[in-house]
Write a protein that holds these residues in place. Structure first.
Motif, PDB file in Angstrom:
ATOM      1  N   LEU A 132       6.574  12.125   2.436  1.00 34.74           N
ATOM      2  CA  LEU A 132       5.325  12.487   3.093  1.00 34.74           C
ATOM      3  C   LEU A 132       4.882  13.883   2.686  1.00 34.74           C
ATOM      4  O   LEU A 132       5.712  14.734   2.368  1.00 34.74           O
ATOM      5  N   VAL A 133       3.571  14.105   2.763  1.00 36.34           N
ATOM      6  CA  VAL A 133       3.006  15.439   2.684  1.00 36.34           C
ATOM      7  C   VAL A 133       2.399  15.703   4.051  1.00 36.34           C
ATOM      8  O   VAL A 133       1.504  14.971   4.496  1.00 36.34           O
ATOM      9  N   ILE A 134       2.940  16.728   4.721  1.00 34.82           N
ATOM     10  CA  ILE A 134       2.443  17.096   6.046  1.00 34.82           C
ATOM     11  C   ILE A 134       1.872  18.502   5.964  1.00 34.82           C
ATOM     12  O   ILE A 134       2.544  19.421   5.494  1.00 34.82           O
ATOM     13  N   HIS A 191       0.846  -1.187   0.000  1.00 38.62           N
ATOM     14  CA  HIS A 191       0.000   0.000   0.000  1.00 38.62           C
ATOM     15  C   HIS A 191       0.886   1.244   0.000  1.00 38.62           C
ATOM     16  O   HIS A 191       1.959   1.230   0.596  1.00 38.62           O
ATOM     17  N   HIS A 192       0.442   2.309  -0.620  1.00 39.00           N
ATOM     18  CA  HIS A 192       1.145   3.598  -0.610  1.00 39.00           C
ATOM     19  C   HIS A 192       2.580   3.462  -1.127  1.00 39.00           C
ATOM     20  O   HIS A 192       3.505   4.040  -0.575  1.00 39.00           O
ATOM     21  N   HIS A 193       2.739   2.699  -2.185  1.00 36.89           N
ATOM     22  CA  HIS A 193       4.057   2.458  -2.764  1.00 36.89           C
ATOM     23  C   HIS A 193       4.241   3.356  -3.977  1.00 36.89           C
ATOM     24  O   HIS A 193       3.321   3.560  -4.746  1.00 36.89           O
ATOM     25  N   GLY A 194       5.426   3.920  -4.112  1.00 35.92           N
ATOM     26  CA  GLY A 194       5.737   4.736  -5.274  1.00 35.92           C
ATOM     27  C   GLY A 194       6.264   6.099  -4.895  1.00 35.92           C
ATOM     28  O   GLY A 194       6.652   6.341  -3.752  1.00 35.92           O
ATOM     29  N   ASP A 195       6.257   6.989  -5.867  1.00 35.87           N
ATOM     30  CA  ASP A 195       6.817   8.331  -5.695  1.00 35.87           C
ATOM     31  C   ASP A 195       5.718   9.319  -5.328  1.00 35.87           C
ATOM     32  O   ASP A 195       4.596   9.223  -5.819  1.00 35.87           O
ATOM     33  N   LEU A 196       6.054  10.273  -4.492  1.00 38.47           N
ATOM     34  CA  LEU A 196       5.137  11.330  -4.080  1.00 38.47           C
ATOM     35  C   LEU A 196       5.726  12.650  -4.558  1.00 38.47           C
ATOM     36  O   LEU A 196       6.684  13.160  -3.979  1.00 38.47           O
ATOM     37  N   GLU A 197       5.169  13.176  -5.623  1.00 42.09           N
ATOM     38  CA  GLU A 197       5.755  14.319  -6.329  1.00 42.09           C
ATOM     39  C   GLU A 197       5.930  15.571  -5.469  1.00 42.09           C
ATOM     40  O   GLU A 197       6.942  16.238  -5.552  1.00 42.09           O
ATOM     41  N   HIS A 198       4.971  15.885  -4.643  1.00 43.94           N
ATOM     42  CA  HIS A 198       5.017  17.139  -3.877  1.00 43.94           C
ATOM     43  C   HIS A 198       5.265  16.895  -2.388  1.00 43.94           C
ATOM     44  O   HIS A 198       4.636  17.509  -1.530  1.00 43.94           O
ATOM     45  N   ALA A 199       6.204  16.030  -2.078  1.00 43.60           N
ATOM     46  CA  ALA A 199       6.499  15.701  -0.680  1.00 43.60           C
ATOM     47  C   ALA A 199       7.053  16.909   0.062  1.00 43.60           C
ATOM     48  O   ALA A 199       7.840  17.683  -0.484  1.00 43.60           O
ATOM     49  N   THR A 200       6.636  17.057   1.304  1.00 44.72           N
ATOM     50  CA  THR A 200       7.169  18.109   2.167  1.00 44.72           C
ATOM     51  C   THR A 200       8.283  17.570   3.061  1.00 44.72           C
ATOM     52  O   THR A 200       9.116  18.336   3.539  1.00 44.72           O
ATOM     53  N   ASN A 201       8.281  16.267   3.291  1.00 45.25           N
ATOM     54  CA  ASN A 201       9.276  15.624   4.152  1.00 45.25           C
ATOM     55  C   ASN A 201       9.745  14.345   3.472  1.00 45.25           C
ATOM     56  O   ASN A 201       8.942  13.628   2.885  1.00 45.25           O
ATOM     57  N   ARG A 202      11.040  14.072   3.605  1.00 44.96           N
ATOM     58  CA  ARG A 202      11.635  12.878   2.996  1.00 44.96           C
ATOM     59  C   ARG A 202      12.644  12.251   3.947  1.00 44.96           C
ATOM     60  O   ARG A 202      13.224  12.926   4.782  1.00 44.96           O
ATOM     61  N   SER A 203      12.874  10.965   3.713  1.00 43.10           N
ATOM     62  CA  SER A 203      13.887  10.256   4.477  1.00 43.10           C
ATOM     63  C   SER A 203      14.326   9.039   3.677  1.00 43.10           C
ATOM     64  O   SER A 203      13.503   8.358   3.072  1.00 43.10           O
ATOM     65  N   ILE A 235      -0.284  14.035   8.694  1.00 44.42           N
ATOM     66  CA  ILE A 235       0.236  13.331   7.526  1.00 44.42           C
ATOM     67  C   ILE A 235      -0.920  13.162   6.545  1.00 44.42           C
ATOM     68  O   ILE A 235      -1.814  12.341   6.756  1.00 44.42           O
ATOM     69  N   LYS A 236      -0.887  13.964   5.496  1.00 43.65           N
ATOM     70  CA  LYS A 236      -1.947  13.949   4.491  1.00 43.65           C
ATOM     71  C   LYS A 236      -1.723  12.863   3.445  1.00 43.65           C
ATOM     72  O   LYS A 236      -2.672  12.327   2.887  1.00 43.65           O
TER      73      LYS A 236
END
Length: 142
Positions: free
Chosen positions: A49-51, A22-34, A56-57
């Motif tokens: 993540l988008v926060i 679930h929730h696998h892949g790239d998130l184009e407009h992420a606000t936080n990364r690790s 966590i949106k």
């Protein structure tokens, strides 16, 4: 040693999360990364993540690793989406205790991730199970 029907069900849920994360892949407009790597076995995880307003949106992960690592990441994303940063950090702490075989107060809030409690019997696999949760902590605590 035959697995009980309940253990077989748990195993199937873990395999399903690993095979169809679930929730696998790239998130184009992420606000936080690790990005984290488990040097012991080579598991690699990128978390995005988008926060907004401390919630966590959206969350996505990518990478490669063993069944436990990938299943745990899928389960983690299900658990924390829609939660606040503070709630998510608490759940990460609870999960860490769970896979070490310790008692946790919020077991039901861990959702499918609670099924990974058996990892405590295999200390070498604890780092696999906690990789995504450690990446979450890193992404949330800047």
């Amino acid at each position: 040693m035959a697995l009980t029907k309940l253990n077989q069900l748990y195993r199937q849920v873990i395999l399903d999360h690993s095979s169809h994360p679930h929730h696998h892949g790239d998130l184009e407009h992420a606000t936080n990364r690790s990005d984290l790597t488990n040097p012991t076995c080579g598991d690699v995880l990128q978390l995005q993540l988008v926060i907004e307003d401390q919630i966590i949106k959206d969350i996505r992960f990518d990478g490669s690793g063993c069944t436990i690592s990938q299943a745990s990441a899928s389960m983690m994303t299900d658990v924390v989406i829609g939660k606040t940063v503070a709630e998510s950090l608490l759940l990460a702490d609870q999960f860490s205790l769970l896979v070490q075989g310790k008692e946790v107060a919020k077991l039901e809030e861990l959702g499918d991730a609670a099924l990974l409690s058996g990892v405590a019997q295999f200390p070498a696999r604890i780092k696999c199970a906690t990789l995504s949760w450690k990446a979450l902590e890193k992404a949330l605590v800047k």
